[in-house]
Scaffold this active site. Structure first.
Site, PDB file in Angstrom:
ATOM      1  CE1 TYR A 160      -1.831  -1.871   6.415  1.00 39.96           C
ATOM      2  CE2 TYR A 160       0.338  -1.617   7.380  1.00 39.96           C
ATOM      3  CZ  TYR A 160      -0.474  -1.639   6.278  1.00 39.96           C
ATOM      4  OH  TYR A 160       0.049  -1.443   5.029  1.00 39.96           O
ATOM      5  CG  ASN A 212       5.302   3.531   8.004  1.00 34.40           C
ATOM      6  OD1 ASN A 212       4.668   4.441   8.524  1.00 34.40           O
ATOM      7  ND2 ASN A 212       5.154   3.205   6.732  1.00 34.40           N
ATOM      8  CD  GLU A 228       5.459  -9.923   5.471  1.00 36.05           C
ATOM      9  OE1 GLU A 228       5.169  -9.380   4.386  1.00 36.05           O
ATOM     10  OE2 GLU A 228       5.312 -11.134   5.674  1.00 36.05           O
ATOM     11  CB  ILE A 280      -0.922   0.070   1.239  1.00 33.23           C
ATOM     12  CG1 ILE A 280      -1.918  -1.077   1.257  1.00 33.23           C
ATOM     13  CG2 ILE A 280      -1.661   1.408   1.279  1.00 33.23           C
ATOM     14  CD1 ILE A 280      -2.876  -1.039   2.441  1.00 33.23           C
ATOM     15  CB  ALA A 281       2.659   3.229  -1.845  1.00 35.33           C
ATOM     16  CB  VAL A 282      -0.899   7.322  -0.045  1.00 32.08           C
ATOM     17  CG1 VAL A 282      -1.581   8.643  -0.389  1.00 32.08           C
ATOM     18  CG2 VAL A 282      -1.926   6.229   0.195  1.00 32.08           C
TER      19      VAL A 282
END
Length: 150
Positions: A113, A106, A101, A67-69
């Site tokens: 999560y 972070n 993971e 997941i990246a934004v």
């Protein structure tokens, strides 16, 4: 996500994960397994791709692959919206648990999560290319995807 999205996705990937960014070949390999075992999505705002996420699913287990934004679009609920979609897809595919993971350095991602009901189940030492540990997390599914707080 389609191959046409790869230039924008790779730009976000390299900016978000400078030490261990996936290559174009790796992403193409993931897309090649759609829809059989993979589900990749993009988030679009103002006509531009601002985020992406991917799920691997086989049998009763699913794994959040990524997941990246984009930095300028973070803290706007985009990551949460994409995670909700991945969890819903895991349910549609019959998964009873979702694993992931997350980098130990972070805390914002870890907090997201945890908000979604993921629990820490272990640690992978030196998991990332720069030597950072990965926290292993898992969420049991009860037939629902999405944020349990709303």
């Amino acid at each position: 996500m389609t191959e046409a999205d790869l230039p924008a996705v790779l730009s976000i990937e390299r900016a978000t994960f400078p030490f261990d960014a996936w290559s174009e070949g790796m992403l193409r390999g993931e897309l090649a397994d759609q829809p059989r075992t993979r589900h990749y999505i993009v988030a679009v705002a103002g006509g531009e791709i601002v985020g992406y996420a991917g799920l691997a699913a086989a049998g009763d287990q699913a794994d959040v692959q990524t997941i990246a934004v984009r930095t300028a679009s973070q803290r706007a609920g985009i990551g949460s919206a994409m995670l909700s979609e991945l969890l819903a897809e895991a349910v549609r595919r019959g998964a009873t648990a979702v694993f992931l993971e997350v980098r130990a350095d972070n805390p914002p991602a870890q907090a997201m999560y945890e908000r979604f009901g993921f629990e820490r189940i272990g640690l992978r030492r030196d998991y990332y290319d720069d030597g950072t540990d990965a926290i292993m997390m898992m969420r049991s599914l009860n037939g629902q995807g999405g944020d349990r707080d709303g």
